[in-house]
Scaffold this motif. Structure first.
Motif, short mmCIF file in Angstrom:
data_model
loop_
_atom_site.label_atom_id
_atom_site.label_comp_id
_atom_site.label_asym_id
_atom_site.label_seq_id
_atom_site.Cartn_x
_atom_site.Cartn_y
_atom_site.Cartn_z
N LYS A 140 0.83 -1.20 0.00
CA LYS A 140 0.00 0.00 0.00
C LYS A 140 0.87 1.26 0.00
CE LYS A 140 -3.80 2.17 2.54
NZ LYS A 140 -4.72 2.06 3.70
N GLU A 141 1.97 1.24 0.77
CA GLU A 141 2.85 2.40 0.84
C GLU A 141 3.56 2.64 -0.51
OE1 GLU A 141 2.56 0.16 3.25
OE2 GLU A 141 1.66 1.48 4.75
N ILE A 142 3.96 1.55 -1.16
CA ILE A 142 4.59 1.67 -2.48
C ILE A 142 3.60 2.25 -3.48
CG2 ILE A 142 5.50 0.36 -4.45
CD1 ILE A 142 6.75 -1.56 -2.38
N LEU A 143 2.39 1.74 -3.43
CA LEU A 143 1.36 2.22 -4.35
C LEU A 143 1.07 3.71 -4.11
CD1 LEU A 143 -0.41 1.03 -6.59
CD2 LEU A 143 -2.17 0.61 -4.89
N LYS A 144 1.07 4.11 -2.85
CA LYS A 144 0.83 5.52 -2.54
C LYS A 144 1.94 6.41 -3.10
CE LYS A 144 -0.25 8.68 1.26
NZ LYS A 144 -0.46 8.81 2.73
N GLU A 154 15.52 2.67 -6.25
CA GLU A 154 16.36 3.13 -5.15
C GLU A 154 15.63 4.16 -4.28
OE1 GLU A 154 20.80 5.11 -4.43
OE2 GLU A 154 20.02 4.82 -6.46
N GLN A 155 14.91 5.10 -4.92
CA GLN A 155 14.14 6.09 -4.16
C GLN A 155 13.09 5.42 -3.29
OE1 GLN A 155 13.12 8.42 -7.81
NE2 GLN A 155 13.52 10.21 -6.52
N ILE A 156 12.40 4.47 -3.86
CA ILE A 156 11.33 3.78 -3.12
C ILE A 156 11.92 2.98 -1.96
CG2 ILE A 156 9.50 2.04 -3.25
CD1 ILE A 156 9.16 2.82 -6.22
N SER A 157 13.01 2.27 -2.22
CA SER A 157 13.60 1.43 -1.16
C SER A 157 14.16 2.28 -0.02
CB SER A 157 14.71 0.54 -1.75
OG SER A 157 15.79 1.32 -2.24
N GLU A 158 14.76 3.42 -0.35
CA GLU A 158 15.30 4.29 0.69
C GLU A 158 14.18 4.95 1.49
OE1 GLU A 158 17.89 7.06 -1.17
OE2 GLU A 158 19.53 5.61 -1.44
N THR A 159 13.12 5.38 0.80
CA THR A 159 12.00 6.03 1.50
C THR A 159 11.32 5.08 2.48
OG1 THR A 159 11.59 7.49 -0.40
CG2 THR A 159 9.79 7.21 1.17
N LEU A 160 11.16 3.82 2.08
CA LEU A 160 10.41 2.87 2.89
C LEU A 160 11.29 1.94 3.72
CD1 LEU A 160 7.63 1.90 0.31
CD2 LEU A 160 7.51 3.58 2.14
N VAL A 220 10.94 -4.19 -3.29
CA VAL A 220 10.17 -3.24 -4.11
C VAL A 220 9.66 -3.93 -5.35
CG1 VAL A 220 10.29 -1.14 -5.51
CG2 VAL A 220 11.37 -1.19 -3.26
N TRP A 221 10.53 -4.64 -6.04
CA TRP A 221 10.13 -5.32 -7.27
C TRP A 221 9.05 -6.38 -6.99
CZ3 TRP A 221 8.98 -5.61 -11.94
CH2 TRP A 221 8.83 -6.83 -12.61
N LYS A 222 9.18 -7.07 -5.88
CA LYS A 222 8.19 -8.09 -5.53
C LYS A 222 6.79 -7.47 -5.40
CE LYS A 222 6.99 -11.34 -1.83
NZ LYS A 222 7.40 -11.88 -0.50
N HIS A 223 6.70 -6.31 -4.75
CA HIS A 223 5.41 -5.66 -4.57
C HIS A 223 4.91 -5.04 -5.87
CE1 HIS A 223 5.09 -6.29 -0.29
NE2 HIS A 223 6.29 -5.79 -0.08
N ILE A 224 5.83 -4.51 -6.67
CA ILE A 224 5.45 -3.97 -7.98
C ILE A 224 4.83 -5.09 -8.83
CG2 ILE A 224 6.35 -3.09 -10.17
CD1 ILE A 224 6.33 -0.90 -8.17
#
Length: 321
Positions: free
Chosen positions: A3-7, A19-25, A32-36
């Motif tokens: 849900k956070e990745i989607l947001k 990298e931005q997504i992984s660092e933010t969360l 990240v790729w698994k959830h994508i």
């Protein structure tokens, strides 16, 4: 975490790198790729570029709170069901277990969907919105029928602001466009003599059907057929959750006067000659309006006769309305 990745993707103006997504969360790029991938597996459209990252093009066409929640504050009230016998039956079961006022139940598929007078209602997954709302109003049973007035106004409002289609209301429980049915509403109640325990308001909206077969084709239409383009069920479900709840709350808190004039203004049968079917009997007259208890008022040879919604069906003289 999904849900956070989607947001992040939903609110981004452009591509986001892994990298931005992984660092933010605070998760790995592999996570990240698994959830994508999981979002894409549910039907979401996400562009992926080696150097630029990810960009959300379209949410999955599933009416889950995680997706509907981007467009409504009511996501916490929503229970999503992949398959159920009937959203109304499920809502009634939850009501008996103590589910709170305002709970919303949405199903992708109903195996035993139903309408008024024990009629069946069937749709394929992805074609429609099947939604039931649980209400616990503190009023007497005679006030319950007009809840359908409020729900119909909410559905009309949601359709107009989401799809730009000027839907109207056919008493007692249909939302229509171009002389054909878009949505049916089934309101059911549990009460004693003096108090309503709960009301379940079920709505079945035709959204993305391309056509209907047989006799149904003569009286049914979808929003896709009316507009000529596929509609966003996620945004529409969110709008229905908001608008139906708002109109029902207005009626519950302020009474029938708060919605009555608007309901009448959106009716397609006031002033029309119609047929009222009650059992094996058919009565013809001109609809002169409605009572504030939810009754149809029919002018028959200069005399007014009132009909309750649970007793009759209404038809136009030559077509559905």
């Amino acid at each position: 975490m999904r849900k956070e990745i989607l947001k992040l993707l939903f609110t981004a103006d452009d591509f986001l790198s892994g990298e931005q997504i992984s660092e933010t969360l605070g998760i790995s790029r592999a996570a990240v790729w698994k959830h994508i991938k999981a979002i894409k597996d549910e039907g979401g459209i996400i562009e992926a570029h080696t150097k630029r990252g990810y960009r959300l093009v379209a949410l999955p066409d599933l009416l889950k709170p995680d997706y509907v929640g981007f467009f409504t504050q009511r996501a916490a009230d929503i229970v999503w069901l992949r398959e159920v016998d009937s959203t109304n039956e499920y809502a009634k079961r939850m009501a008996r277990e103590g589910a709170p006022h305002g709970s919303i139940y949405i199903a992708e598929l109903q195996t035993k969907g139903k309408g008024r007078l024990s009629r069946g209602w069937v749709s394929c997954p992805g074609d429609a919105i099947q939604m039931s709302m649980l209400l616990r109003p503190e009023f007497e049973p005679p006030k319950a029928p007009a809840v359908t007035f409020a729900a119909a106004l909410g559905v009309v409002s949601a359709i107009r602001r989401t799809c730009g289609i000027e839907a109207k209301i056919k008493w007692p429980n249909d939302v229509v466009f171009g002389g054909k049915k878009l949505c049916g509403i089934l309101t059911e109640m549990s009460s004693d003599m003096d108090r309503v325990e709960y009301i379940v308001c079920g709505m079945g909206l035709n959204v993305n059907q391309r056509e209907f077969d047989g006799e149904v084709a003569e009286k049914a239409i979808s929003l896709r057929m009316a507009s000529g383009k596929k509609q966003d069920r996620v945004r529409l479900a969110a709008a229905m959750a908001d608008d139906v709840r708002a109109y029902c709350e207005r009626y519950i808190l302020q009474g029938i006067d708060a919605i009555f004039d608007e309901y009448c203004a959106n009716s397609v049968i006031i002033g029309k000659e119609i047929k009222v079917l009650s059992g094996n009997k058919t009565v013809t007259g001109v609809c002169s309006g409605f009572s504030k208890q939810g009754e149809l008022l029919l002018d028959i040879d200069g005399k007014t006769q009132a009909f309750m919604a649970g007793e009759v069906s209404v038809r136009g003289m030559e077509q559905y309305i």
